[in-house]
Design an enzyme around this catalytic site. Structure first.
Site, PDB file in Angstrom:
ATOM      1  N   CYS A 281     -18.391 112.866  -3.877  1.00  0.00           N
ATOM      2  CA  CYS A 281     -19.141 114.055  -3.814  1.00  0.00           C
ATOM      3  C   CYS A 281     -19.858 114.381  -2.788  1.00  0.00           C
ATOM      4  O   CYS A 281     -20.553 113.522  -2.225  1.00  0.00           O
ATOM      5  CB  CYS A 281     -19.964 114.454  -5.280  1.00  0.00           C
ATOM      6  SG  CYS A 281     -18.910 114.074  -6.895  1.00  0.00           S
TER       7      CYS A 281
ATOM      8  N   ARG B 267     -15.793 113.141   1.204  1.00  0.00           N
ATOM      9  CA  ARG B 267     -16.268 112.627   0.254  1.00  0.00           C
ATOM     10  C   ARG B 267     -15.755 112.907  -1.223  1.00  0.00           C
ATOM     11  O   ARG B 267     -16.144 112.395  -2.132  1.00  0.00           O
ATOM     12  CB  ARG B 267     -17.860 112.793   0.022  1.00  0.00           C
ATOM     13  CG  ARG B 267     -18.493 112.689   1.269  1.00  0.00           C
ATOM     14  CD  ARG B 267     -20.077 113.166   1.391  1.00  0.00           C
ATOM     15  NE  ARG B 267     -20.519 112.417   0.226  1.00  0.00           N
ATOM     16  CZ  ARG B 267     -21.359 111.330   0.349  1.00  0.00           C
ATOM     17  NH1 ARG B 267     -21.566 110.666   2.034  1.00  0.00           N
ATOM     18  NH2 ARG B 267     -21.985 110.543  -0.675  1.00  0.00           N
TER      19      ARG B 267
ATOM     20  N   TRP C 260     -15.660 114.796  -6.478  1.00  0.00           N
ATOM     21  CA  TRP C 260     -14.653 113.496  -6.603  1.00  0.00           C
ATOM     22  C   TRP C 260     -14.829 113.213  -8.247  1.00  0.00           C
ATOM     23  O   TRP C 260     -15.949 112.817  -8.387  1.00  0.00           O
ATOM     24  CB  TRP C 260     -14.921 112.534  -5.764  1.00  0.00           C
ATOM     25  CG  TRP C 260     -13.763 111.368  -5.932  1.00  0.00           C
ATOM     26  CD1 TRP C 260     -12.787 111.261  -5.201  1.00  0.00           C
ATOM     27  CD2 TRP C 260     -13.990 110.125  -6.467  1.00  0.00           C
ATOM     28  NE1 TRP C 260     -12.109 110.170  -5.624  1.00  0.00           N
ATOM     29  CE2 TRP C 260     -12.724 109.325  -6.215  1.00  0.00           C
ATOM     30  CE3 TRP C 260     -15.084 109.737  -7.517  1.00  0.00           C
ATOM     31  CZ2 TRP C 260     -12.506 108.192  -6.950  1.00  0.00           C
ATOM     32  CZ3 TRP C 260     -14.665 108.533  -8.145  1.00  0.00           C
ATOM     33  CH2 TRP C 260     -13.506 107.701  -7.882  1.00  0.00           C
TER      34      TRP C 260
ATOM     35  N   ASN D 253     -24.600 114.179  -7.108  1.00  0.00           N
ATOM     36  CA  ASN D 253     -23.737 113.215  -6.654  1.00  0.00           C
ATOM     37  C   ASN D 253     -24.083 112.015  -7.244  1.00  0.00           C
ATOM     38  O   ASN D 253     -25.174 111.416  -7.330  1.00  0.00           O
ATOM     39  CB  ASN D 253     -23.783 113.153  -5.141  1.00  0.00           C
ATOM     40  CG  ASN D 253     -22.796 111.858  -4.625  1.00  0.00           C
ATOM     41  OD1 ASN D 253     -21.849 111.449  -5.133  1.00  0.00           O
ATOM     42  ND2 ASN D 253     -23.477 111.472  -3.351  1.00  0.00           N
ATOM     43  N   GLY D 254     -23.295 111.203  -8.238  1.00  0.00           N
ATOM     44  CA  GLY D 254     -23.648 110.078  -8.745  1.00  0.00           C
ATOM     45  C   GLY D 254     -23.256 109.961 -10.297  1.00  0.00           C
ATOM     46  O   GLY D 254     -22.133 110.759 -10.688  1.00  0.00           O
TER      47      GLY D 254
ATOM     48  N   GLU E  87      -4.202  94.951   5.866  1.00  0.00           N
ATOM     49  CA  GLU E  87      -4.866  96.286   6.340  1.00  0.00           C
ATOM     50  C   GLU E  87      -3.551  97.153   6.664  1.00  0.00           C
ATOM     51  O   GLU E  87      -3.434  98.546   6.248  1.00  0.00           O
ATOM     52  CB  GLU E  87      -5.618  96.125   7.585  1.00  0.00           C
ATOM     53  CG  GLU E  87      -5.803  97.302   8.301  1.00  0.00           C
ATOM     54  CD  GLU E  87      -6.951  98.199   7.311  1.00  0.00           C
ATOM     55  OE1 GLU E  87      -7.363  97.694   6.281  1.00  0.00           O
ATOM     56  OE2 GLU E  87      -7.482  99.054   7.982  1.00  0.00           O
TER      57      GLU E  87
ATOM     58  N   LYS F  50      -3.466 100.764   4.880  1.00  0.00           N
ATOM     59  CA  LYS F  50      -3.270 101.954   5.534  1.00  0.00           C
ATOM     60  C   LYS F  50      -1.968 102.992   5.095  1.00  0.00           C
ATOM     61  O   LYS F  50      -2.259 104.160   4.940  1.00  0.00           O
ATOM     62  CB  LYS F  50      -3.040 101.716   6.961  1.00  0.00           C
ATOM     63  CG  LYS F  50      -4.178 101.567   7.980  1.00  0.00           C
ATOM     64  CD  LYS F  50      -5.241 102.428   8.003  1.00  0.00           C
ATOM     65  CE  LYS F  50      -6.226 102.262   6.783  1.00  0.00           C
ATOM     66  NZ  LYS F  50      -7.601 101.537   6.869  1.00  0.00           N
TER      67      LYS F  50
ATOM     68  N   GLU G 159      -2.335 104.217   1.293  1.00  0.00           N
ATOM     69  CA  GLU G 159      -3.339 105.291   1.077  1.00  0.00           C
ATOM     70  C   GLU G 159      -3.132 106.648   1.600  1.00  0.00           C
ATOM     71  O   GLU G 159      -3.384 107.777   1.064  1.00  0.00           O
ATOM     72  CB  GLU G 159      -4.865 104.644   1.280  1.00  0.00           C
ATOM     73  CG  GLU G 159      -4.975 104.499   2.774  1.00  0.00           C
ATOM     74  CD  GLU G 159      -6.395 104.346   3.147  1.00  0.00           C
ATOM     75  OE1 GLU G 159      -7.270 104.347   2.417  1.00  0.00           O
ATOM     76  OE2 GLU G 159      -6.393 103.426   4.255  1.00  0.00           O
TER      77      GLU G 159
ATOM     78  N   HIS H  55       7.134  81.944  -2.698  1.00  0.00           N
ATOM     79  CA  HIS H  55       6.773  81.524  -4.027  1.00  0.00           C
ATOM     80  C   HIS H  55       7.136  82.548  -5.008  1.00  0.00           C
ATOM     81  O   HIS H  55       6.004  82.835  -5.944  1.00  0.00           O
ATOM     82  CB  HIS H  55       5.153  81.260  -3.806  1.00  0.00           C
ATOM     83  CG  HIS H  55       5.242  79.755  -3.045  1.00  0.00           C
ATOM     84  ND1 HIS H  55       5.567  78.592  -3.455  1.00  0.00           N
ATOM     85  CD2 HIS H  55       4.984  79.446  -1.847  1.00  0.00           C
ATOM     86  CE1 HIS H  55       5.377  77.704  -2.627  1.00  0.00           C
ATOM     87  NE2 HIS H  55       5.028  78.407  -1.443  1.00  0.00           N
TER      88      HIS H  55
ATOM     89  N   LYS I 294     -14.109 109.152   0.905  1.00  0.00           N
ATOM     90  CA  LYS I 294     -14.504 108.257   2.047  1.00  0.00           C
ATOM     91  C   LYS I 294     -15.809 107.302   1.753  1.00  0.00           C
ATOM     92  O   LYS I 294     -15.932 106.119   1.915  1.00  0.00           O
ATOM     93  CB  LYS I 294     -14.819 109.092   3.146  1.00  0.00           C
ATOM     94  CG  LYS I 294     -15.282 107.949   4.520  1.00  0.00           C
ATOM     95  CD  LYS I 294     -14.477 108.162   5.464  1.00  0.00           C
ATOM     96  CE  LYS I 294     -14.377 107.209   6.644  1.00  0.00           C
ATOM     97  NZ  LYS I 294     -13.232 106.288   6.632  1.00  0.00           N
TER      98      LYS I 294
HETATM   99  C1  F6R Z   1      -9.475 102.473   3.602  1.00  0.00           C
HETATM  100  C2  F6R Z   1     -11.064 102.507   3.696  1.00  0.00           C
HETATM  101  C3  F6R Z   1     -11.748 101.733   2.463  1.00  0.00           C
HETATM  102  C4  F6R Z   1     -12.924 101.409   2.889  1.00  0.00           C
HETATM  103  C5  F6R Z   1     -13.622 101.072   1.663  1.00  0.00           C
HETATM  104  C6  F6R Z   1     -15.254 100.512   1.974  1.00  0.00           C
HETATM  105  O1  F6R Z   1      -9.085 103.057   4.937  1.00  0.00           O
HETATM  106  O2  F6R Z   1     -11.423 103.114   4.400  1.00  0.00           O
HETATM  107  O3  F6R Z   1     -10.885 101.051   1.873  1.00  0.00           O
HETATM  108  O4  F6R Z   1     -12.934 100.471   3.583  1.00  0.00           O
HETATM  109  O5  F6R Z   1     -13.898 102.191   0.771  1.00  0.00           O
HETATM  110  O6  F6R Z   1     -15.810 101.455   2.458  1.00  0.00           O
HETATM  111  P1  F6R Z   1     -17.294 100.999   3.711  1.00  0.00           P
HETATM  112  O7  F6R Z   1     -16.649 100.346   4.625  1.00  0.00           O
HETATM  113  O8  F6R Z   1     -17.781 102.561   3.772  1.00  0.00           O
HETATM  114  O9  F6R Z   1     -17.831 100.309   2.513  1.00  0.00           O
END
Ligand code: F6R
Length: 607
Positions: free
Chosen positions: A2, A27, A74, A100-101, A480, A484, A487, A503, A602
């Site tokens: 949020c 956010r 969010w 927010n929270g 990774e 990517k 998501e 396995h 994010k």
């Molecule tokens: C994926 C991504 C998330 C963050 C995760 C941790 O592209 O960005 O998986 O890596 O939410 O976020 P931070 O690094 O801000 O603690």
């Protein structure tokens, strides 16, 4: 999660708030709303869906207001519809809040207030805050907010306005970020600097249990009892342009292309006279030599960086290292022999799971070091020592440039430790730093693969599943790459250590399955080749990342992506770039929202 923006001053209130919310929409972006105070009267607009639904409302309205608060959501409690969108109002509309929270005890508070006659409209936990403030209101909004907060359990960054005290905005923080921006004849509040950096760079970072009262010309910070606190203002170096797309279609693409610049800037910050230094690590030689084990904890992409950290720290510094996902770390029975240090890795510095682990580790007297991008974030402030990852603001929800920045900083940290412990010699350090000086150019070369990846993306965009495989230091790169892709394109994808395929997962392979194989030159190269042969024998569609000049795959696949030659330790910093581009172009092919993928945010500030 949020985003919150609030403004008091002479500028057009909805515009300031809408621009701020747009910049915070990473956010959360499932609904949004604004309340303004005009002639001591609160008016509120809320819309479900993306922010433009709300912006459209203001295209035909001329709002003359003295202050306002806004929110992009969010969803945690209650579906993302208009009623559950913030701001939330108390029944007689005298108070409006954004939050927010999570309020953990909202159900019991709601019941009490309902028994006192309050009527609730939404399914959210947040609405209870507006009712509580209304309940405690006597003659000042800040008193009512502070009293209400004493009843709240959970986390909050919350902002309130009231018709009964109409010339101020009051905010309070407990666990969710809130910053104050100081203008010339106006003042701002936001969840993050990006939202207001185009108006002011003079920022005050609120700590937990601090309450701030904004009028047009004053900013007063108090504790929960109302005692005034002296707070420092900090001047921020980020420029407004850092938070713009700069001609790119998406933030993600801009951030991918910023990587050579980010890497150059990190190298110049941490390397002087062929020595590595970290200004904010707060670790003297004696304490450093006492560390006998590292426990790394992080989430998502940052966790992948942590997995690579294990290889480098164990290789260069010879210190045993464990890596945990933060949300699991807290609930295991951590054994200590007194010589451990905990490392947190976080771009935002606000990830609730990672922050909770840091608090847990500190309560058990572990030393805590963190790799953090956002200065003054909670993880920055609560760690004993910090290495800033210095990637600049990362706005695209999918992390790209900050992942690379994390890797480079971790690599330097491993060499720094190894050199201090003498497990890395002078000549090895010099050789490794020399190779690092080439890194920005090698990354530039990887970016030239863009057109090839566009073609490969077109070819495979209709696939339902993807598998990514790698070994050793490139196994986390496989994870990774898979993250990517899933998501931002919603294609199911998964990463495996290549040796693990046989396995179980090999049963998934048939002629419809694309397998991305990370096979640059390395100690496990021959073993990787055998694993790729096993996939080929089962008709899997191979997309191979290999080192320039390696022609072993010519008869195995048409889709071979060559990254520049480098030592195996640097390969994760190159091989991830084609994977970022691949997922970007697949997402575009499928018409997905690259920068704001569904269900994500994010900064994940809930556990
Ligand atoms: C994926 C991504 C998330 C963050 C995760 C941790 O592209 O960005 O998986 O890596 O939410 O976020 P931070 O690094 O801000 O603690």
């Amino acid at each position: 999660m949020c985003g919150i923006v609030a403004y008091i001053g002479p500028k057009d209130i909805p515009s300031v708030i809408l621009v701020g919310l747009e910049r915070l929409s990473y956010r959360g972006y499932d609904s949004s709303g604004i309340s303004v105070m005009s002639n001591n009267d609160i008016t509120t607009w809320k819309k479900s869906g993306k922010l433009f639904n709300l912006s459209n409302v203001f295209k035909t309205l001329n709002v003359n207001a003295q202050l306002g608060i806004g929110h992009t959501r969010w969803a945690t409690h209650g579906v993302p519809n208009e009623i559950n969108a913030h701001p939330h109002l108390c029944p007689n509309k005298k108070v409006s809040i954004v939050h927010n929270g999570i309020i953990e005890n909202y159900a019991s508070l709601k019941k009490d207030l309902q028994n006192k006659g309050h009527i609730f409209r939404s399914e959210t936990d947040s609405e209870v805050i507006a009712h509580l403030i209304d309940h405690y209101f006597v003659d000042s909004l800040e008193d009512a907010v502070r009293r209400a907060c004493k009843d709240l359990e959970g986390s909050y960054g919350l902002v309130a306005i009231s018709e009964q005290d109409p010339n101020k905005i009051v905010a309070i923080r407990n666990g969710s970020p809130l910053i104050v921006g100081l203008g010339k004849q106006d003042n701002y509040l936001a969840s993050d600097i990006n939202a207001i950096i185009n108006h002011t760079k003079d920022i005050m970072f609120l700590e937990d249990d601090e309450c701030v009262i904004l009028t047009e010309n004053t900013v007063t910070v108090t504790d929960l009892s109302g005692n005034t606190l002296n707070k420092e203002t900090q001047h921020i170096a980020w420029s407004p342009e850092d938070a713009e797309k700069g001609g790119y279609e998406h933030f993600m693409l801009k951030e991918i292309y910023e990587q050579p610049t980010v890497i150059r800037s990190i190298l110049s910050k941490h390397i002087n006279d062929n020595k590595i230094n970290f200004k904010h690590l707060n670790l003297d030689k004696r304490s450093l030599s006492k560390i006998g084990r590292f426990i790394i904890q992080a989430c998502g992409t940052s966790w992948h960086a942590g997995l690579i950290a294990k290889y480098w720290i164990e290789k260069f510094a010879r210190i045993p290292t464990e890596v945990d996902i933060s949300s699991e770390f807290r609930y295991r029975h951590l054994l200590s022999s007194g010589n451990e240090a905990v490392i947190g890795i976080s771009q935002s510095g606000e990830t609730a799971d990672t922050l909770a682990c840091i608090r847990e580790a500190k309560s058990k007297f572990f030393k805590v070091f963190s790799f953090v991008n956002v200065k003054n974030s909670s993880i920055d402030r609560e760690s004993d020592g910090v290495i800033y990852t210095h990637s600049g603001p990362e706005i695209g929800v999918a992390s790209t440039k900050n992942y690379l920045a994390q890797l480079l900083n971790i690599y330097l940290f491993s060499l720094y430790f190894g050199f201090s412990k003498k497990t890395v010699s002078d000549s090895e350090l010099a050789g490794r730093l020399d190779e690092l000086s080439q890194l920005p150019d090698l990354i530039e070369k990887c970016l030239q693969l863009n057109d090839q990846l566009k073609v490969i993306a077109k070819k495979y965009a209709s696939s339902r599943d993807f598998i990514f495989i790698g070994r050793g230091v490139n196994y986390p790169t496989a994870l990774e790459g898979a993250l990517k892709l899933k998501e931002i394109s919603y294609i199911h994808s998964t990463g495996y250590p290549a040796g693990e395929l046989k396995h179980g997962p090999i049963a998934l392979i048939d002629a419809n399955m694309p397998i991305v194989c990370l096979c640059p030159q390395s100690d496990t190269y021959d073993k990787m080749i055998s694993n790729i042969q096993e996939v080929k024998a089962r008709d899997g569609k191979l997309i191979i990342i290999a080192s320039e000049g390696d022609d072993s795959f010519n008869d195995m696949s048409e889709d071979i992506i060559y990254i520049p030659k480098c030592s195996q330790d640097l390969t994760p910093m190159l091989s991830v770039i084609p994977l970022q581009l691949l997922s970007y172009h697949i997402s575009i092919e499928l018409g997905c929202n690259v920068d704001q993928p569904r269900n994500l945010a994010k900064s994940v500030t809930v556990e």
